[in-house]
Design a protein around this motif. Structure first.
Motif, PDB file in Angstrom:
ATOM      1  N   ARG A 232      26.249  37.886  47.530  1.00 56.21           N
ATOM      2  CA  ARG A 232      27.589  38.468  47.576  1.00 56.21           C
ATOM      3  C   ARG A 232      28.078  38.569  49.021  1.00 56.21           C
ATOM      4  O   ARG A 232      29.248  38.293  49.316  1.00 56.21           O
ATOM      5  CB  ARG A 232      27.596  39.837  46.899  1.00 56.21           C
ATOM      6  N   LYS A 236      31.341  36.555  50.957  1.00 52.87           N
ATOM      7  CA  LYS A 236      32.342  37.215  51.799  1.00 52.87           C
ATOM      8  C   LYS A 236      32.423  36.547  53.171  1.00 52.87           C
ATOM      9  O   LYS A 236      33.520  36.350  53.712  1.00 52.87           O
ATOM     10  CB  LYS A 236      31.997  38.697  51.966  1.00 52.87           C
ATOM     11  N   ARG A 278      39.608  40.698  46.840  1.00 56.79           N
ATOM     12  CA  ARG A 278      39.745  41.908  46.014  1.00 56.79           C
ATOM     13  C   ARG A 278      39.175  41.677  44.614  1.00 56.79           C
ATOM     14  O   ARG A 278      38.500  42.546  44.053  1.00 56.79           O
ATOM     15  CB  ARG A 278      41.210  42.325  45.925  1.00 56.79           C
ATOM     16  N   LYS A 279      39.453  40.502  44.042  1.00 55.29           N
ATOM     17  CA  LYS A 279      38.924  40.191  42.710  1.00 55.29           C
ATOM     18  C   LYS A 279      37.399  40.119  42.739  1.00 55.29           C
ATOM     19  O   LYS A 279      36.729  40.587  41.802  1.00 55.29           O
ATOM     20  CB  LYS A 279      39.503  38.857  42.215  1.00 55.29           C
ATOM     21  N   MET A 281      35.351  41.707  44.732  1.00 56.59           N
ATOM     22  CA  MET A 281      34.767  43.042  44.914  1.00 56.59           C
ATOM     23  C   MET A 281      34.593  43.780  43.590  1.00 56.59           C
ATOM     24  O   MET A 281      33.727  44.641  43.462  1.00 56.59           O
ATOM     25  CB  MET A 281      35.629  43.867  45.865  1.00 56.59           C
ATOM     26  N   THR A 282      35.425  43.445  42.604  1.00 56.26           N
ATOM     27  CA  THR A 282      35.316  44.106  41.290  1.00 56.26           C
ATOM     28  C   THR A 282      34.568  43.241  40.269  1.00 56.26           C
ATOM     29  O   THR A 282      34.398  43.660  39.125  1.00 56.26           O
ATOM     30  CB  THR A 282      36.720  44.433  40.735  1.00 56.26           C
ATOM     31  N   ALA A 283      34.154  42.050  40.665  1.00 58.03           N
ATOM     32  CA  ALA A 283      33.434  41.143  39.755  1.00 58.03           C
ATOM     33  C   ALA A 283      31.963  41.537  39.733  1.00 58.03           C
ATOM     34  O   ALA A 283      31.173  41.101  40.574  1.00 58.03           O
ATOM     35  CB  ALA A 283      33.610  39.698  40.199  1.00 58.03           C
ATOM     36  N   ASP A 284      31.573  42.353  38.768  1.00 59.44           N
ATOM     37  CA  ASP A 284      30.210  42.896  38.711  1.00 59.44           C
ATOM     38  C   ASP A 284      29.422  42.377  37.507  1.00 59.44           C
ATOM     39  O   ASP A 284      28.431  42.974  37.096  1.00 59.44           O
ATOM     40  CB  ASP A 284      30.260  44.425  38.679  1.00 59.44           C
ATOM     41  N   SER A 285      29.868  41.253  36.940  1.00 59.77           N
ATOM     42  CA  SER A 285      29.151  40.678  35.800  1.00 59.77           C
ATOM     43  C   SER A 285      29.283  39.155  35.860  1.00 59.77           C
ATOM     44  O   SER A 285      30.161  38.610  36.542  1.00 59.77           O
ATOM     45  CB  SER A 285      29.730  41.184  34.474  1.00 59.77           C
ATOM     46  N   LYS A 288      32.758  37.953  34.787  1.00 59.42           N
ATOM     47  CA  LYS A 288      33.811  38.111  35.794  1.00 59.42           C
ATOM     48  C   LYS A 288      33.648  37.111  36.934  1.00 59.42           C
ATOM     49  O   LYS A 288      34.633  36.608  37.484  1.00 59.42           O
ATOM     50  CB  LYS A 288      33.811  39.545  36.337  1.00 59.42           C
TER      51      LYS A 288
END
Length: 313
Positions: A232, A236, A278-279, A281-285, A288
């Protein structure tokens, strides 16, 4: 599954082959050719040749489809795709037999070699450049085949990122400049690095999504080797590096050309990168992460095309 495929008509079987070719990856192959051609026009407006451009696009498509078919076959043989998240693969699902996929790999090997050889022959009168690009053509075909296929495929020891960065970055972009201008320019290393980093970002999303399955089947990608959190962070870094390198490039081009279009293209790219960030950062699976693959590839395409256009307007 195999029996089901045999019972349906040829239209459905053709659709299976299109799905196995992963047509959604072709825009990345086109993108680097477009970027390199735009750079060639910037360096020498009279250098652009439509025949060379179209043949380069065809060659890049042959490379990409060859890579996708070989990847499908290699992972299917090893069982890596049996519990794959997201898009299902043809050999693993039984939709296409091993034998038929091997034949397809051989066919596209021949097509890629032929198209690439013709491109180098038509583009370069200089013997040294001709030999160089004929050699690169052979290397590109080997790279496309060897990602997951063969005795020691480089995807299984973490070499995928390096090859993607080199071929979708330096070879794709700088090579596209050279086939028009017969020259290389140091400035082009910046956008080539951005294209390579963004292509590596697409691969990293794929590897983050598949980390558990890859780990079980011995596919030691960089994400498997160094861990999910490292992967991850790596993603970034690729996005941030792309933004910074392109900012430097846009400033240089704007000063040289006295045109604001390169800065406009950079601002668009930066906004799209912020959206992706931003997308992500919330992709936790896995689901996603899979949903982010298409937008990331699309942003890469938009970057290459908008940057190319900004230099020819």
């Amino acid at each position: 599954m195999k029996n089901t495929v045999q019972e349906v008509g040829p239209a459905f079987r053709l659709r299976i082959w299109f799905q196995a070719a992963r047509m959604r990856t072709l825009p990345l192959a086109f993108a680097v050719i477009a970027l390199g051609s735009g750079l060639a026009c910037y360096h020498d407006k009279s250098s652009f040749k439509w025949s060379i451009f179209l043949l380069a696009v065809l060659t890049s498509f042959c490379y990409q489809i060859l890579s996708n078919y070989a990847n499908d076959l290699g992972d299917g043989i090893r069982g890596t795709d049996t519990d794959k998240q997201g898009e299902q693969r043809a050999v693993a699902s039984g939709a296409i037999s091993e034998k038929k996929m091997r034949n397809a790999v051989q066919l596209f090997t021949l097509l890629a070699l032929t198209s690439g050889a013709l491109l180098a022959y038509l583009a370069f009168e200089n013997l040294i450049l001709n030999v160089l690009f004929q050699s690169l053509n052979i290397l590109a075909v080997w790279s496309a085949r060897s990602y997951t296929l063969g005795k020691n495929p480089y995807a299984y020891w973490g070499g995928g990122d390096i090859f993607v960065f080199i071929f979708f970055g330096y070879v794709g972009v700088l090579g596209s400049v050279a086939i028009h201008t017969n020259s290389f320019y140091a400035l082009d290393l910046l956008p080539a690095s951005v294209a390579g980093a963004m292509s590596a970002a697409v691969l990293t999303l794929n590897n983050l999504r598949d980390i558990e399955g890859d780990k079980r089947h011995g596919k030691i990608t960089l994400v498997v080797r160094y861990g999910y959190l490292w992967g991850r962070g790596y993603f970034k870094v690729l996005l941030i590096s792309s933004m910074m390198l392109n900012l430097i490039f846009a400033i240089i081009i704007t000063i040289e050309s006295l045109s604001y279009y390169p800065l406009v293209a950079h601002i668009l790219f930066q906004l799209l990168l912020r959206f992706l960030y931003r997308k992500f950062m919330t992709a936790d699976s896995s689901k996603k992460l899979d949903a982010l693959l298409k937008p990331t590839a699309l942003v890469t395409l938009l970057y290459c095309v908008s940057t190319a256009l900004s230099m020819v307007l």
